[in-house]
Design a protein around this motif. Structure first.
Motif, PDB file in Angstrom:
ATOM      1  N   LEU A  54       0.833  -1.206   0.000  1.00  0.00           N
ATOM      2  CA  LEU A  54       0.000   0.000   0.000  1.00  0.00           C
ATOM      3  C   LEU A  54       0.872   1.263   0.000  1.00  0.00           C
ATOM      4  CD1 LEU A  54      -2.895  -1.107   2.383  1.00  0.00           C
ATOM      5  CD2 LEU A  54      -3.020  -0.721  -0.084  1.00  0.00           C
ATOM      6  N   THR A  55       2.025   1.190   0.657  1.00  0.00           N
ATOM      7  CA  THR A  55       2.956   2.328   0.608  1.00  0.00           C
ATOM      8  C   THR A  55       3.440   2.544  -0.818  1.00  0.00           C
ATOM      9  OG1 THR A  55       3.671   1.620   2.783  1.00  0.00           O
ATOM     10  CG2 THR A  55       5.007   3.291   1.710  1.00  0.00           C
ATOM     11  N   TRP A  56       3.752   1.422  -1.502  1.00  0.00           N
ATOM     12  CA  TRP A  56       4.168   1.536  -2.908  1.00  0.00           C
ATOM     13  C   TRP A  56       3.015   2.059  -3.763  1.00  0.00           C
ATOM     14  CZ3 TRP A  56       6.778  -3.958  -3.187  1.00  0.00           C
ATOM     15  CH2 TRP A  56       7.988  -3.919  -2.468  1.00  0.00           C
ATOM     16  N   ALA A  57       1.800   1.643  -3.421  1.00  0.00           N
ATOM     17  CA  ALA A  57       0.631   2.115  -4.167  1.00  0.00           C
ATOM     18  C   ALA A  57       0.485   3.627  -4.006  1.00  0.00           C
ATOM     19  CB  ALA A  57      -0.635   1.408  -3.686  1.00  0.00           C
ATOM     20  N   ASP A  58       0.768   4.116  -2.776  1.00  0.00           N
ATOM     21  CA  ASP A  58       0.676   5.565  -2.544  1.00  0.00           C
ATOM     22  C   ASP A  58       1.675   6.318  -3.418  1.00  0.00           C
ATOM     23  OD1 ASP A  58      -1.285   5.085  -0.708  1.00  0.00           O
ATOM     24  OD2 ASP A  58       0.026   5.229   1.044  1.00  0.00           O
ATOM     25  N   ASP A  87      -9.418  14.955  -8.688  1.00  0.00           N
ATOM     26  CA  ASP A  87      -8.304  15.113  -7.743  1.00  0.00           C
ATOM     27  C   ASP A  87      -8.312  14.060  -6.650  1.00  0.00           C
ATOM     28  OD1 ASP A  87      -7.020  17.670  -8.683  1.00  0.00           O
ATOM     29  OD2 ASP A  87      -9.122  18.284  -8.510  1.00  0.00           O
ATOM     30  N   TYR A  88      -9.510  13.644  -6.228  1.00  0.00           N
ATOM     31  CA  TYR A  88      -9.546  12.647  -5.160  1.00  0.00           C
ATOM     32  C   TYR A  88     -10.825  11.829  -5.221  1.00  0.00           C
ATOM     33  CZ  TYR A  88     -12.814  15.716  -2.705  1.00  0.00           C
ATOM     34  OH  TYR A  88     -13.905  16.468  -2.369  1.00  0.00           O
ATOM     35  N   VAL A  89     -10.790  10.687  -4.562  1.00  0.00           N
ATOM     36  CA  VAL A  89     -12.003   9.900  -4.331  1.00  0.00           C
ATOM     37  C   VAL A  89     -12.195   9.838  -2.820  1.00  0.00           C
ATOM     38  CG1 VAL A  89     -11.759   8.490  -6.411  1.00  0.00           C
ATOM     39  CG2 VAL A  89     -10.757   7.689  -4.267  1.00  0.00           C
ATOM     40  N   SER A  90     -13.434   9.679  -2.419  1.00  0.00           N
ATOM     41  CA  SER A  90     -13.712   9.567  -0.989  1.00  0.00           C
ATOM     42  C   SER A  90     -14.620   8.357  -0.784  1.00  0.00           C
ATOM     43  CB  SER A  90     -14.399  10.838  -0.482  1.00  0.00           C
ATOM     44  OG  SER A  90     -14.509  10.788   0.925  1.00  0.00           O
ATOM     45  N   CYS A  91     -14.269   7.536   0.194  1.00  0.00           N
ATOM     46  CA  CYS A  91     -15.035   6.304   0.385  1.00  0.00           C
ATOM     47  C   CYS A  91     -15.094   5.969   1.873  1.00  0.00           C
ATOM     48  CB  CYS A  91     -14.396   5.157  -0.392  1.00  0.00           C
ATOM     49  SG  CYS A  91     -12.735   4.798   0.124  1.00  0.00           S
ATOM     50  N   SER A  92     -15.774   4.883   2.223  1.00  0.00           N
ATOM     51  CA  SER A  92     -15.923   4.536   3.627  1.00  0.00           C
ATOM     52  C   SER A  92     -14.549   4.175   4.205  1.00  0.00           C
ATOM     53  CB  SER A  92     -16.901   3.384   3.802  1.00  0.00           C
ATOM     54  OG  SER A  92     -16.277   2.189   3.419  1.00  0.00           O
ATOM     55  N   PRO A  93     -14.344   4.422   5.496  1.00  0.00           N
ATOM     56  CA  PRO A  93     -13.021   4.205   6.104  1.00  0.00           C
ATOM     57  C   PRO A  93     -12.447   2.818   5.838  1.00  0.00           C
ATOM     58  CG  PRO A  93     -14.437   5.355   7.638  1.00  0.00           C
ATOM     59  CD  PRO A  93     -15.302   4.997   6.472  1.00  0.00           C
ATOM     60  N   THR A  94     -13.317   1.803   5.841  1.00  0.00           N
ATOM     61  CA  THR A  94     -12.792   0.451   5.679  1.00  0.00           C
ATOM     62  C   THR A  94     -12.411   0.147   4.235  1.00  0.00           C
ATOM     63  OG1 THR A  94     -15.077  -0.290   5.533  1.00  0.00           O
ATOM     64  CG2 THR A  94     -13.983  -0.542   7.664  1.00  0.00           C
ATOM     65  N   ARG A  95     -12.924   0.915   3.267  1.00  0.00           N
ATOM     66  CA  ARG A  95     -12.563   0.690   1.864  1.00  0.00           C
ATOM     67  C   ARG A  95     -11.292   1.434   1.466  1.00  0.00           C
ATOM     68  NH1 ARG A  95     -15.392  -3.172  -1.172  1.00  0.00           N
ATOM     69  NH2 ARG A  95     -14.712  -2.060  -3.015  1.00  0.00           N
ATOM     70  N   ILE A  96     -10.756   2.262   2.360  1.00  0.00           N
ATOM     71  CA  ILE A  96      -9.603   3.100   2.010  1.00  0.00           C
ATOM     72  C   ILE A  96      -8.443   2.286   1.401  1.00  0.00           C
ATOM     73  CG2 ILE A  96      -7.807   4.615   2.952  1.00  0.00           C
ATOM     74  CD1 ILE A  96     -10.309   6.153   3.012  1.00  0.00           C
ATOM     75  N   PRO A  97      -8.044   1.147   2.006  1.00  0.00           N
ATOM     76  CA  PRO A  97      -6.923   0.405   1.411  1.00  0.00           C
ATOM     77  C   PRO A  97      -7.219  -0.044  -0.018  1.00  0.00           C
ATOM     78  CG  PRO A  97      -7.335  -0.361   3.649  1.00  0.00           C
ATOM     79  CD  PRO A  97      -8.476   0.545   3.286  1.00  0.00           C
ATOM     80  N   VAL A  98      -8.470  -0.463  -0.268  1.00  0.00           N
ATOM     81  CA  VAL A  98      -8.847  -0.877  -1.621  1.00  0.00           C
ATOM     82  C   VAL A  98      -8.743   0.311  -2.574  1.00  0.00           C
ATOM     83  CG1 VAL A  98     -10.743  -1.720  -3.049  1.00  0.00           C
ATOM     84  CG2 VAL A  98     -10.387  -2.683  -0.781  1.00  0.00           C
ATOM     85  N   ALA A  99      -9.211   1.476  -2.109  1.00  0.00           N
ATOM     86  CA  ALA A  99      -9.173   2.669  -2.956  1.00  0.00           C
ATOM     87  C   ALA A  99      -7.732   3.080  -3.253  1.00  0.00           C
ATOM     88  CB  ALA A  99      -9.927   3.808  -2.272  1.00  0.00           C
ATOM     89  N   ARG A 100      -6.848   2.964  -2.264  1.00  0.00           N
ATOM     90  CA  ARG A 100      -5.434   3.326  -2.502  1.00  0.00           C
ATOM     91  C   ARG A 100      -4.836   2.440  -3.585  1.00  0.00           C
ATOM     92  NH1 ARG A 100      -3.179   2.620   3.363  1.00  0.00           N
ATOM     93  NH2 ARG A 100      -1.128   3.256   2.541  1.00  0.00           N
ATOM     94  N   LEU A 101      -5.141   1.144  -3.467  1.00  0.00           N
ATOM     95  CA  LEU A 101      -4.605   0.200  -4.448  1.00  0.00           C
ATOM     96  C   LEU A 101      -5.224   0.446  -5.832  1.00  0.00           C
ATOM     97  CD1 LEU A 101      -2.777  -2.366  -4.658  1.00  0.00           C
ATOM     98  CD2 LEU A 101      -4.873  -3.691  -4.495  1.00  0.00           C
ATOM     99  N   ALA A 102      -6.546   0.623  -5.839  1.00  0.00           N
ATOM    100  CA  ALA A 102      -7.231   0.797  -7.128  1.00  0.00           C
ATOM    101  C   ALA A 102      -6.783   2.087  -7.809  1.00  0.00           C
ATOM    102  CB  ALA A 102      -8.740   0.798  -6.917  1.00  0.00           C
ATOM    103  N   ALA A 103      -6.540   3.127  -7.005  1.00  0.00           N
ATOM    104  CA  ALA A 103      -6.066   4.393  -7.588  1.00  0.00           C
ATOM    105  C   ALA A 103      -4.688   4.194  -8.218  1.00  0.00           C
ATOM    106  CB  ALA A 103      -6.023   5.473  -6.515  1.00  0.00           C
ATOM    107  N   ALA A 104      -3.845   3.399  -7.552  1.00  0.00           N
ATOM    108  CA  ALA A 104      -2.520   3.105  -8.111  1.00  0.00           C
ATOM    109  C   ALA A 104      -2.660   2.290  -9.391  1.00  0.00           C
ATOM    110  CB  ALA A 104      -1.674   2.351  -7.081  1.00  0.00           C
ATOM    111  N   HIS A 105      -3.529   1.276  -9.368  1.00  0.00           N
ATOM    112  CA  HIS A 105      -3.762   0.473 -10.580  1.00  0.00           C
ATOM    113  C   HIS A 105      -4.177   1.376 -11.732  1.00  0.00           C
ATOM    114  CE1 HIS A 105      -4.706  -3.552  -8.327  1.00  0.00           C
ATOM    115  NE2 HIS A 105      -3.415  -3.249  -8.331  1.00  0.00           N
ATOM    116  N   ALA A 106      -5.130   2.282 -11.437  1.00  0.00           N
ATOM    117  CA  ALA A 106      -5.661   3.139 -12.496  1.00  0.00           C
ATOM    118  C   ALA A 106      -4.531   3.971 -13.102  1.00  0.00           C
ATOM    119  CB  ALA A 106      -6.754   4.034 -11.927  1.00  0.00           C
ATOM    120  N   ARG A 107      -3.672   4.499 -12.237  1.00  0.00           N
ATOM    121  CA  ARG A 107      -2.577   5.345 -12.713  1.00  0.00           C
ATOM    122  C   ARG A 107      -1.562   4.518 -13.515  1.00  0.00           C
ATOM    123  NH1 ARG A 107      -1.872  10.262 -14.406  1.00  0.00           N
ATOM    124  NH2 ARG A 107       0.211  11.102 -14.030  1.00  0.00           N
ATOM    125  N   ILE A 108      -1.167   3.384 -12.946  1.00  0.00           N
ATOM    126  CA  ILE A 108      -0.151   2.544 -13.606  1.00  0.00           C
ATOM    127  C   ILE A 108      -0.668   2.090 -14.974  1.00  0.00           C
ATOM    128  CG2 ILE A 108       1.022   0.307 -13.504  1.00  0.00           C
ATOM    129  CD1 ILE A 108       0.966   0.662 -10.375  1.00  0.00           C
TER     130      ILE A 108
END
Lengths: 851, 204
Positions: free
Chosen positions: A507-511, A823-844
């Protein structure tokens, strides 16, 4: 790989010793999966077993004894051993014939082990274990050949099997059976046995059973076979044996070779999971560890190798890539490969599946170290359950009917206990393993279960259970974790686990890889604390609605139903104070991060009683009647309510600004305030609110002597707002797409009704591929968003754009947000890790497509 | 319970109930009579045998120790138990992948392999059922029921392998196993111990 290429004639391709195929120009189409595995192993310079592949085009030929003989001769050369001869240690050398297809396929014929026995006589002079193994393996192969190559009826073979329990005594009646009922006697010559074995395998591969297996896997009906011929050494010596090694521990994912081995030869093509641990191998595990690390690096997957060992050392005879690794294995492998420099960090992120993240963060019983373990057994059916114990099926049914959560605790279960198992929330048994009746049935019903808890004693007379020092009476509360197999005394709470070290690293790499910001939809301090732990960069949506429920409800009602100004003002002042408290708690958790506070958005009816009798005041009752709405979701809500009760939003922001001043002074933090107006569809709605809010800001500033910085923006949740985004952007410093409402209003769908009644039919008829409320509609709603984004940026180039619907946590919707340049997405607190990863996937993936 | 006299239909209904453990739906005339006799319990839409009902059937179905067919049945039963283990392991694999995750049936290769191996088990149990049927007439029906569940499974509904809520392959197998245990007069615990002994004895 096309179907035509499998059937293309290839001239005289000969026989291919293991590991010599690629250099002779063969590929997987001809060598098939098993041949290719050995090419890979040999290609890495690893020792492989003695054997050869009969490539696809040569398989029909080997059904003749001449060609079979040629294959046997070559094998004798490769192995340096004489078939039917003995090794230095007294082992008997026989043959194994196996089959594989050009792709991974189920339904292959079984390995034929111990072919080449002279005159089909089980020889004397072997030890008893070797002789028993040999007889059993030979019988399986011989019966297979008899059934499929000699047309001996399977029923007759089954009867023979029962009438002669000892396979050695079965040999002669078997030969007679073949003579009497088969198309030919069982072959005596060894080359004829191999040829008949090949014929039997081809027949079986052409049988309805194998055709069904291919159909189930969507494989071509004419998928061909290659055959593989190897030596088998039947021996009594403990320094000869076979086994398998997996590169990773399945439950942790950590690289740690493990597996099992046993003495003697491989009895069948299936792995024998019971045996000695690898640490007891005569050679130790160093070599296997090196092999597995090398293979993981080369194949970039977790692997299993099959091996044999003997006086000459270890030889590899099989290789399997784990195609669908568990979440723990996948994340741990990806991090290890990146650390070894075999893949880039971005690749490690890219190959991590969002579903893996969800799986790793799945709720589990919360362990504090204080809980009391009742007993430990096998985790037989995953999930956690809490309930009162019942010691028989009937009691479980009764307790469940009384509305109590029940755990059925029994020595073992039988079909007679089905009613109790259905009634129970979880099942605990004393006997039986993960294949016991209780386990199979519990999994079938989706009930968590712990089985084989041998430390537990049940006293059916006293109606108690005892484990160690704990004695519990029927009805006592117990918790169990069907994943780890532990049962606890009392009630355990269920919570989400903290990420594993591998996941944290990924997740750090995803960030590092992502462009999109990830914020949380959080309404209070505790929510925000979870969000921050999960890596949220701020709050993208704080819904203030809940702050008006409970004991605050009379205040809101007083505002909405007021009939005199004094009463409304008093209620508003009380609201402002109450909000100040709420916001203080929230802002402390926010720290220096940004926080978008959405002013009241709930439809009015949510604050009003359904029964007028609840209201004491007769004026209020009359007003309630007057305020009735036919369609509250499209009625007086959001900014509309605020315009009808002009004191409402000022009271809210007064609470917010005061709270900001409070926490700046007390906590030395500076939360970045963003005030958001909901349900705007006319730009002047926003302008009017903006003026009111600025006025309050100035008032609080002059009273406290502090400048309170804030930005103001609006939700875009009506199609009109999207179409007017340029006009909104003249005033708004940010826009946040409320895609739940935007989807409802763009389609004209009422979400609850549509999802409940219509969606199934639409999915079935192919009108939709997913609920547009789960996955953002890329064609319609996203087009509106794209238009709005472009219009807004034309007016205010740096305008901040975000999304705060549930879509903000959905990977495919996040990919759309990346494309739209939000610029950003906002989601439920428990989905945050999924969103971080998915945002990285989208960018990559976007970057990869661009370049 | 010796003084209870049951009609042939009531007897059959009780045996079925004890073998299956339960029944659901509207009670038949036989079932109502059994409930009145205290042999089964009706709870809303659910029916199950009472301990008295189970004891009645156990006593009735158990072969006498000196029955001439007993030895033959036991010999076949000892061949049955290792196959029984294979079936239970296969059902486990159908429900849970080797890494412990739930089988979501998305991996066609994995499922096809299990389905293929089920044929080996079905082939192995066929001659055993035939032999049991020679001594226990009630066993005759199971061959057809197993085949029926296989056909439904092959029609594409995965529940027909191991779901406990329908007459899946596993459910039918459990019933026939239960009926064997009642006939032999063996407890579930003794059965599991014998199976363990046979499996470990043959494999190690």
């Amino acid at each position: 790989m096309t179907r035509a290429s499998w059937t293309q004639p290839v001239d005289d391709v000969g026989l291919v010793p293991f590991g010599k195929g690629i250099e002779r120009g063969f590929d997987q189409r001809l060598l098939c999966t098993r041949g290719m595995q050995l090419e890979i192993l040999a290609g890495l310079g690893l020792p492989v077993g003695a054997g050869l592949t009969i490539p696809v085009p040569n398989v029909p030929g080997v059904t003749s004894a001449d060609r079979a003989k040629a294959a046997m001769n070559l094998l004798e050369n490769i192995s340096g051993r004489q078939i039917s001869g003995t090794t230095d240690t007294g082992g008997l050398v026989l043959l194994r014939l196996s089959a594989s297809a050009p792709v991974e396929a189920a339904g292959l014929p079984p390995d034929l082990v111990c072919l080449g026995l002279k005159r089909s006589v089980i020889p004397e002079g072997l030890g008893s274990r070797a002789r028993a193994d040999l007889a059993a393996a030979w019988w399986k192969s011989a019966a297979f050949i008899a059934e499929h190559a000699l047309n001996v009826p399977g029923d007759e073979l089954g009867t023979l099997d029962m009438d002669y329990p000892d396979p050695v005594e079965r040999v002669d009646p078997f030969k007679r059976l073949c003579e009497e009922q088969g198309s030919a006697p069982f072959p005596t010559k060894r080359s004829e046995q191999v040829a008949a074995g090949a014929r039997a395998m081809i027949e079986r591969w052409n049988s309805p059973r194998a055709a069904r297996a291919r159909r189930k896997q969507n494989l071509p009906p004419d998928l061909p076979l290659a055959l593989h011929l190897e030596t088998v050494v039947v021996t009594e010596h403990d320094n000869e044996g076979n086994g398998f090694a997996i590169s990773r521990e399945m439950d942790t994912g950590v690289f740690a070779p493990n597996g099992a081995f046993r003495h003697g030869f491989r009895l069948s093509g299936e792995r024998q999971h019971v045996g000695h641990p690898l640490s007891e191998l005569p050679e130790g595990v160093e070599m296997l560890t090196g092999v597995l690390a090398e293979l993981e690096g080369r194949l970039r997957s977790a692997v299993i190798v099959d091996f044999e060992y003997g006086p000459e050392g270890l030889a590899l005879v099989g290789l399997e890539q784990i195609r669908r690794p568990s979440a723990r294995v996948a994340t741990s492998l990806a991090v290890d490969l990146a650390i070894r420099g075999i893949i880039e960090e971005d690749e490690a992120v890219d190959q991590t599946d969002a579903s893996h993240v969800l799986e790793l963060l799945h709720p589990q019983p919360k362990l504090t170290g204080q809980e009391v373990v009742l007993v430990t057994g096998l985790g037989a059916s995953p999930g956690a359950a809490v309930g009162q114990i019942a010691l028989d099926s009937e009691t479980a049914v009764e307790m469940s009917e009384a509305g109590l959560p029940v755990l059925l605790v029994m020595s073992e279960t039988t079909p007679g206990d089905l009613p109790g198992m259905m009634a129970a929330d979880g099942i605990l048994t004393v006997n039986g393993g993960s294949a016991s009746h209780a386990a199979v049935v519990a999994r079938g019903m989706g009930r968590p279960a712990v089985c084989g808890a041998g430390g537990l004693r049940i006293d059916r007379e006293a109606r108690t259970i005892t484990s160690g020092e704990h004695t519990l009476s029927e009805g006592a509360v117990v918790s169990l974790d069907g994943a780890t197999g532990v049962a606890y005394v009392g009630e355990l709470s269920i919570e989400r686990p903290t990420p594993s070290p591998s996941l944290t690293t990924l997740l750090t790499w995803a960030d590092d890889a992502r462009r999109l910001g990830v914020r949380a939809n959080a309404d209070n301090g505790p929510d925000m604390e979870v969000a921050v732990d999960n890596g949220a960069e701020g709050i993208g949506l704080c819904r203030t609605e809940h702050q008006f429920m409970g004991d605050r409800l009379p205040l809101v009602r007083a505002v909405i139903l007021s009939h005199d100004l004094d009463a409304e003002e008093a209620a508003l002042a009380a609201l402002a104070d109450a909000q100040r408290e709420d916001f203080r708690e929230l802002l402390r958790a926010v720290g220096d991060r940004p926080v978008t506070v959405r002013l009241l958005d709930a439809p009015m009816h949510e604050f009003l009683p359904s029964d007028p009798e609840e209201l004491a005041d007769v004026h209020q009752r009359r007003m309630l009647d007057h305020l009735h709405e036919e369609n509250p979701m499209l009625g007086v809500r959001g900014v509309r309510l605020a315009l009808m009760h002009e004191g409402l939003y000022p009271a809210q922001v007064e609470g917010l600004f005061n709270a900001w001043v409070d926490v700046v002074a007390s906590d030395d933090i500076r939360p970045q305030l963003e005030v958001m107006i909901p349900l705007v569809s006319i730009p002047d709605e926003l302008v009017m609110m903006l003026r009111l809010i600025r006025r309050v800001n100035q008032q609080v500033s002059s009273r406290t002597g502090m400048i309170i910085p804030f930005t103001i923006g609006t939700m875009v949740e009506t199609p009109r707002a999207a179409l007017m985004a340029d006009r909104l952007a003249q005033w708004a410093e940010f826009l946040s797409f409320g895609t739940n409402d935007l989807t409802q209003l763009t389609y004209g769908f009422s979400r609850d009704d549509v999802e409940r009644r219509m969606l199934g039919t639409y999915l079935e008829k192919g009108l939709m591929t997913a609920s547009p409320f789960a996955e953002l509609d890329g064609e319609g709603v996203a087009t509106l968003m794209e238009y709005a984004a472009a219009k807004a940026r034309a007016v205010r180039p740096g305008i901040k754009l975000g999304i705060c619907g549930e879509h903000g946590g959905d990977p495919s919707s996040i990919a759309l947000c990346e494309q739209l340049g939000l610029d950003y997405v906002s989601c439920s607190p428990t989905r945050i890790p999924v969103a971080r990863l998915a945002a990285a996937h989208a960018r990559i993936r976007t970057t990869a497509t661009d370049s | 319970m010796a003084d209870v006299v049951l009609s042939e239909e009531q007897h059959e209904a009780l045996v079925t109930m004890v073998v299956r453990g339960m029944a659901r739906g509207e009670a038949t005339a036989e079932q109502t009579a059994l409930a009145e006799a205290g042999l089964i319990l009706i709870k809303g839409p659910m029916m199950m045998p009472t301990p008295a009902g189970t004891a009645y059937v156990s006593e009735l179905m158990r072969l006498p120790d000196d029955a001439p067919q007993r030895e033959r049945i036991m010999a076949t039963f000892e061949r049955f138990l290792p196959v029984n283990r294979q079936l239970r392991d296969l059902c486990t694999a159908w429900q849970v992948r080797p890494d412990g995750s739930v089988n979501d049936h998305a991996d066609e290769n994995y499922d096809a392999d299990i389905r293929d191996r089920l044929d080996d088990i079905d082939d192995a149990v066929a001659p055993l059922l035939k032999r049991f049927s020679e001594d226990i007439p009630r066993m005759t029906g199971y061959r057809g029921k197993l085949t029926e569940s296989l056909e439904k499974l092959d029609d594409g509904d995965n529940a027909w392998l191991a779901s406990p809520l329908i007459d899946s392959y596993h459910t039918v197998w459990m019933h026939l196993h239960q009926e064997l245990l009642l006939t032999i007069g063996m407890s579930r615990k003794e059965d599991e111990e014998l199976e363990e002994r046979l499996v470990s004895g043959a494999g190690a």
